[in-house]
Design a protein around this motif. Structure first.
Motif, short mmCIF file in Angstrom:
data_model
loop_
_atom_site.label_atom_id
_atom_site.label_comp_id
_atom_site.label_asym_id
_atom_site.label_seq_id
_atom_site.Cartn_x
_atom_site.Cartn_y
_atom_site.Cartn_z
N LEU A 70 -46.52 0.71 16.19
CA LEU A 70 -47.52 1.58 15.29
C LEU A 70 -45.93 1.25 14.28
O LEU A 70 -45.24 1.76 14.42
CB LEU A 70 -48.18 3.11 15.50
N LYS A 71 -46.40 1.32 13.20
CA LYS A 71 -45.96 0.97 11.89
C LYS A 71 -46.87 1.63 10.86
O LYS A 71 -47.52 1.34 10.23
CB LYS A 71 -45.80 -0.41 11.52
N ASN A 72 -45.48 2.52 9.97
CA ASN A 72 -46.61 2.97 8.31
C ASN A 72 -45.60 3.10 7.22
O ASN A 72 -44.29 3.26 7.47
CB ASN A 72 -46.96 4.10 8.61
N ALA A 73 -45.36 1.85 6.66
CA ALA A 73 -44.37 1.88 5.37
C ALA A 73 -45.91 2.38 4.39
O ALA A 73 -46.85 2.05 3.42
CB ALA A 73 -44.15 0.10 5.73
N GLU A 74 -44.18 2.16 3.22
CA GLU A 74 -44.62 2.13 1.67
C GLU A 74 -44.10 1.75 0.76
O GLU A 74 -42.37 1.87 1.04
CB GLU A 74 -45.09 4.34 1.33
N LEU A 75 -44.42 1.00 -0.14
CA LEU A 75 -43.44 0.04 -1.65
C LEU A 75 -44.11 0.75 -2.17
O LEU A 75 -45.20 0.64 -2.75
CB LEU A 75 -43.43 -1.15 -1.35
N THR A 76 -42.70 0.96 -3.77
CA THR A 76 -44.21 1.71 -4.70
C THR A 76 -43.11 0.69 -6.13
O THR A 76 -42.01 -0.50 -6.17
CB THR A 76 -43.05 2.75 -5.01
N ILE A 77 -43.88 0.61 -6.84
CA ILE A 77 -43.46 0.14 -8.87
C ILE A 77 -42.56 1.29 -9.27
O ILE A 77 -43.63 1.70 -9.90
CB ILE A 77 -44.86 -0.94 -9.26
N ALA A 87 -47.33 2.98 -9.15
CA ALA A 87 -49.04 2.35 -8.58
C ALA A 87 -47.76 2.69 -7.31
O ALA A 87 -46.49 2.24 -6.66
CB ALA A 87 -49.20 1.37 -8.40
N SER A 88 -48.52 1.89 -5.48
CA SER A 88 -47.53 2.01 -4.37
C SER A 88 -48.74 0.99 -3.50
O SER A 88 -49.72 0.64 -4.08
CB SER A 88 -48.02 3.53 -3.78
N MET A 89 -48.28 0.98 -2.44
CA MET A 89 -48.80 -0.75 -1.61
C MET A 89 -48.24 0.28 -0.42
O MET A 89 -47.17 0.33 0.52
CB MET A 89 -47.55 -1.66 -1.23
N GLN A 90 -49.44 0.40 0.36
CA GLN A 90 -49.33 1.32 1.99
C GLN A 90 -49.15 0.46 3.39
O GLN A 90 -50.31 -0.86 2.86
CB GLN A 90 -49.92 2.88 2.70
N ILE A 91 -48.51 0.07 4.08
CA ILE A 91 -48.64 -1.04 5.18
C ILE A 91 -49.22 0.06 6.58
O ILE A 91 -48.14 0.86 6.47
CB ILE A 91 -47.61 -1.48 4.96
N TYR A 92 -50.57 0.27 7.34
CA TYR A 92 -50.48 0.15 8.23
C TYR A 92 -50.31 -0.83 9.33
O TYR A 92 -51.31 -1.58 8.77
CB TYR A 92 -51.63 1.35 8.26
N SER A 93 -50.08 -0.94 10.28
CA SER A 93 -50.36 -1.84 11.32
C SER A 93 -49.75 -1.87 12.75
O SER A 93 -49.00 -0.51 13.01
CB SER A 93 -48.60 -2.74 11.11
N PHE A 94 -50.81 -2.17 13.68
CA PHE A 94 -50.43 -2.25 15.48
C PHE A 94 -50.77 -3.52 15.67
O PHE A 94 -50.33 -4.35 15.22
CB PHE A 94 -51.93 -1.70 15.86
N ASN A 121 -51.80 -6.25 10.32
CA ASN A 121 -52.02 -4.74 9.24
C ASN A 121 -53.03 -5.01 8.61
O ASN A 121 -54.02 -5.50 8.15
CB ASN A 121 -51.25 -6.58 8.85
N ASN A 122 -52.81 -3.66 7.86
CA ASN A 122 -54.00 -3.66 7.03
C ASN A 122 -53.41 -2.78 5.34
O ASN A 122 -52.60 -1.45 5.77
CB ASN A 122 -54.58 -2.26 7.42
N THR A 123 -53.33 -3.08 4.62
CA THR A 123 -52.33 -2.70 3.86
C THR A 123 -53.14 -2.39 2.48
O THR A 123 -54.34 -2.76 2.00
CB THR A 123 -51.50 -4.26 3.06
N ILE A 124 -52.73 -1.49 1.41
CA ILE A 124 -53.39 -1.24 0.92
C ILE A 124 -52.98 -0.24 -0.35
O ILE A 124 -51.77 -0.05 -0.06
CB ILE A 124 -54.59 0.67 1.04
N PHE A 125 -53.70 -0.93 -1.50
CA PHE A 125 -52.82 -0.59 -3.17
C PHE A 125 -53.48 0.45 -3.76
O PHE A 125 -54.39 1.09 -3.58
CB PHE A 125 -53.18 -1.94 -3.69
N GLU A 126 -52.71 1.24 -4.26
CA GLU A 126 -53.43 2.65 -4.51
C GLU A 126 -52.58 3.01 -5.72
O GLU A 126 -51.62 2.52 -6.33
CB GLU A 126 -52.47 3.98 -4.02
N SER A 127 -53.57 3.42 -7.10
CA SER A 127 -52.86 3.85 -8.48
C SER A 127 -52.86 2.43 -9.19
O SER A 127 -52.40 2.66 -9.78
CB SER A 127 -52.44 4.72 -8.74
N ILE A 128 -53.60 1.35 -8.67
CA ILE A 128 -53.60 -0.53 -9.89
C ILE A 128 -54.50 -0.10 -10.96
O ILE A 128 -55.74 0.80 -10.96
CB ILE A 128 -54.34 -1.52 -8.88
N LYS A 129 -54.21 -0.33 -12.36
CA LYS A 129 -54.36 -0.22 -13.09
C LYS A 129 -54.31 -1.60 -13.78
O LYS A 129 -53.99 -2.42 -13.78
CB LYS A 129 -53.89 0.92 -13.55
#
Length: 215
Positions: A70-77, A87-94, A121-129
């Motif tokens: 299992l993986k969880n990662a975060e990348l940010t702007i 904003a950020s990019m959350q990665i969830y993987s199995f 992989n499931n990627t979610i973008f947060e606070s995109i404007k």
């Protein structure tokens, strides 16, 4: 006349090498930092914050193993990427994993591990404007991904080690800043798109338990 005593030099004992022991179960944990690669737009936009990987492997035969991870990662702007944008990019993987462990060193006190993970992989973008009303940036995506990985563990106990881990994640999705309307905040070239890829490195932890095979 007193005879001089002869002092023999001390000889350090030579320790025997450790036995090669392969445990039936071996959970692994790694704490890494991801770095966007290859895709110029992706590298221009995001900075890796952390990546956590946890998995359980089952030894099949003489160090060859299979398991899940299992993986969880975060990348940010960050402001140096796009000013006044957070904003950020959350990665969830199995994934399913297959690999092999090899004892190395004169005393078998290190384990070199090479593996390949393939999964979802499931990627979610947060606070995109966006700047204009009525615009709808994508909120995320799901896709397949593959990740080769190598680790070198220094054994502290016969079944516990700490070391370094390096991996390269290839997500089957083209990162396109125009889908996120990032072109409204910074200049982008539409030709600089491609698969979402990250090179990650950091610390890894190994633990083995249950039935073992001694070679």
């Amino acid at each position: 006349m007193a005879q001089d005593s002869i002092v023999s030099p001390e000889i350090s004992p030579i320790l025997p090498p450790h036995q090669k022991k392969y445990y039936l179960f071996s959970p692994r944990l790694s704490v890494l930092v991801p770095h966007p690669t290859d895709n110029a737009s992706f590298k221009k936009t995001f900075t890796g914050l952390y990546e956590l990987n946890a998995g359980m492997n089952v030894m099949l035969y003489k160090g060859i193993y299979a398991g899940i991870t299992l993986k969880n990662a975060e990348l940010t702007i960050t402001p140096n990427k796009i000013p006044n944008y957070d904003a950020s990019m959350q990665i969830y993987s199995f994934a399913l994993k297959a690999g092999s462990d090899f004892y190395v060193g004169e005393r078998n006190n290190m384990i070199f591990s090479a593996a390949l993970s393939v999964g979802q992989n499931n990627t979610i973008f947060e606070s995109i404007k966006t700047k204009l009303p009525g615009e709808h940036p994508i909120t995320g995506f799901k896709s397949a991904y593959a990740e080769p990985e190598i680790s070198l563990y220094f054994l502290i106990e016969e079944n516990f080690g700490i070391g370094a881990t390096v991996s390269y994640s290839i997500i089957q999705h083209n990162f396109d800043p125009y889908q996120l309307y990032l072109n409204e905040w910074a200049p982008y070239d539409r030709s600089n798109t491609g698969l979402t890829q990250c090179f990650s490195f950091g610390f890894g932890f190994y633990y083995g338990f249950s039935k073992r095979i001694v070679r």
